[in-house]
Design a protein around this motif. Structure first.
Motif, short mmCIF file in Angstrom:
data_model
loop_
_atom_site.label_atom_id
_atom_site.label_comp_id
_atom_site.label_asym_id
_atom_site.label_seq_id
_atom_site.Cartn_x
_atom_site.Cartn_y
_atom_site.Cartn_z
N LEU A 171 31.34 42.09 43.68
CA LEU A 171 31.53 40.95 44.57
C LEU A 171 32.90 40.33 44.35
CD1 LEU A 171 30.12 39.16 46.70
CD2 LEU A 171 29.33 37.71 44.82
N CYS A 172 33.56 39.98 45.44
CA CYS A 172 34.86 39.32 45.39
C CYS A 172 34.83 38.16 46.39
CB CYS A 172 35.97 40.31 45.75
SG CYS A 172 37.64 39.63 45.71
N ASN A 173 35.70 37.18 46.19
CA ASN A 173 35.70 36.02 47.08
C ASN A 173 36.78 36.09 48.16
OD1 ASN A 173 37.82 35.64 45.22
ND2 ASN A 173 37.76 33.43 45.49
N PHE A 214 31.28 40.27 39.08
CA PHE A 214 32.44 39.51 39.51
C PHE A 214 33.58 39.68 38.51
CE2 PHE A 214 34.58 35.28 40.37
CZ PHE A 214 34.97 35.59 41.66
N THR A 215 33.37 40.55 37.51
CA THR A 215 34.35 40.78 36.46
C THR A 215 35.44 41.71 36.97
OG1 THR A 215 32.73 40.43 34.70
CG2 THR A 215 34.68 41.73 34.15
N ASN A 216 36.67 41.28 36.85
CA ASN A 216 37.80 42.10 37.29
C ASN A 216 38.21 43.11 36.23
OD1 ASN A 216 38.49 41.14 39.93
ND2 ASN A 216 39.16 39.22 39.00
N PRO A 217 38.82 44.22 36.66
CA PRO A 217 39.01 44.64 38.06
C PRO A 217 37.70 45.14 38.65
CG PRO A 217 39.93 46.27 36.55
CD PRO A 217 39.49 45.14 35.70
N VAL A 218 37.23 44.42 39.67
CA VAL A 218 35.88 44.62 40.20
C VAL A 218 35.62 46.06 40.64
CG1 VAL A 218 34.34 44.03 42.11
CG2 VAL A 218 35.44 42.21 40.81
N GLY A 219 36.58 46.67 41.32
CA GLY A 219 36.36 48.03 41.81
C GLY A 219 36.11 49.02 40.69
#
Length: 419
Positions: free
Chosen positions: A163-165, A142-147
């Motif tokens: 995972l993103c919300n 869930f740590t950005n930047p996720v991609g």
């Protein structure tokens, strides 16, 4: 079952704990290990987590440690929710680009690149330590930047899913608008992390997006911060993050006129930590809802339950492309609906993506490739090349100036810049 949370000292962690407590029938936990190098925050959050679980009658025990090895040992799944440099670094990510006339945002544009430079090496080091203690554990990022972070993990051979919300947030909002339960809503969600469009909203399998745009267009437009005329013209619902692309100059003006989001969150965190220190507080404070990350706990529980329980259901995740979007390389990480089982995530077929969206997806994917290269190998020239490839920067003199500024501002977090 043991679950580890790396970055467990985050003020957001009680939101996760609340989800674990409410959804205990979906995910049977016996231990939640919170891992964080900040001893004071870790103590406060662990105490809060224990009180929340006790109030809910949940049997899981909460352990707290600064050691990744100790926290990960024997874990079936590990959640990553890191912020290298804390809110101070985030404030720089959001304000420095504004000095150059660019959007200041922590996950995209120049700010997102700065965060990737700081974060990718740290995450990869942590992941190797996790693998040594729990080689079969799933890593949920869930740590950005996720991609970019998820791609780094996958290319290093880790069992990782991003995972993103955003998707679950849209699902819940559309369900509320239609007055139905969320389980009846599925999305035609496509793109990259923080660069996605809802091309269909299916109620019991029937696409009701045209109806939503016709009857609730103004409400949806307000929600994503874009003109209703644009949304109806596109015939889709863009994520809020598309505003940085579609209305770049207006966003820059707005951001220059108010404090950074980092400053707002830092103030919230101070108040939240004071609340968590109160031994009488055993439910998540209302203020936590303004912290960000709504529904993440529910998305995380659903994903882990499906990975460990082999449920074979559909969820929106970040995973390797592998031909799903034929205009992207296989190694790109995309965000689409996927079938989740014990074997991992398998993307569902995606209808052809229109050039209006595919062009921007391709453009940002090229940037992410260069951003990952810069994060892995360092060098101001690589940083400048990534900025030059980003549609929110894309000018040679600007890219060079921003690269110099970003490296200088983040020097303490970039070993290659201090060598």
């Amino acid at each position: 079952m043991k679950l580890a949370v790396i970055g467990g000292g985050s003020t957001y962690t009680p939101e996760l704990i609340d989800g674990f407590a409410r959804l205990r029938d979906e995910l049977s936990l016996t231990e939640i290990s919170l891992v964080d190098p900040d001893a004071r925050r870790l103590e406060l959050i662990a105490g809060m987590a224990r009180r929340m679980l006790a109030r809910a009658g949940h049997p899981a025990r909460v352990t707290a440690t600064a050691s990744v090895e100790e926290g990960a040992a024997g874990a079936a799944a590990v959640l990553l929710q890191l912020r290298v440099g804390g809110q101070a670094a985030r404030d720089v990510d959001e304000t420095l680009p504004l000095e150059c006339g660019c959007v200041g945002q922590e996950t995209t544009g120049a700010g997102g690149l700065a965060k990737a430079l700081r974060t990718v090496p740290v995450v990869l080091d942590i992941a190797e330590r996790i693998r040594a203690q729990a080689p079969d554990a799933w890593i949920v990022d869930f740590t950005n930047p996720v991609g970019i972070v998820t791609r780094a993990l996958l290319e290093a051979g880790h069992r990782a899913i991003g995972l993103c919300n955003v998707a679950i947030g849209f699902q819940r909002r559309f369900a509320a608008t239609l007055g139905v339960t969320p389980e009846r809503i599925s999305l035609g969600h496509v793109g990259l992390n923080h660069l996605t469009w809802e091309r269909a909203v299916r109620l019991d399998g029937v696409d009701v997006l045209p109806r939503l745009l016709a009857e609730h267009g103004e409400e949806i437009a307000d929600d994503v911060g874009l003109p209703v005329e644009l949304i109806r013209h596109l015939g889709v619902v863009p994520s809020y993050y598309l505003r940085y692309f579609y209305e770049h100059d207006r966003v820059v003006q707005e951001q220059r006129a108010k404090p950074s989001r980092a400053a707002e969150v830092a103030a919230m965190e101070t108040t939240l930590l004071e609340m968590y220190a109160d031994p009488a507080v055993d439910t998540k404070p209302e203020l936590l809802g303004k912290r960000g990350g709504a529904f993440y706990s529910e998305a995380a529980v659903a994903l882990i339950a499906s990975l460990l329980g082999d449920r074979g259901d559909t969820q929106v995740v970040n995973l390797r492309n592998d031909g799903t979007l034929p205009f992207l390389p296989d190694e790109a990480v995309i965000e689409v609906p996927a079938r989740i089982s014990a074997a991992g995530a398998a993307a569902l077929p995606v209808e052809e993506v229109q050039p209006l969206f595919a062009g921007l997806i391709s453009h940002v994917t090229a940037y992410e490739t260069l951003a990952l290269d810069a994060a892995l190998h360092g060098g101001e020239r690589r940083v400048a090349d990534a900025l030059l490839a980003h549609p929110l920067v894309g000018q040679a003199s600007l890219s060079d100036d921003l690269a110099r500024r970003l490296v200088e501002a983040n020097r303490t977090h970039l070993p290659w810049a201090t060598a």
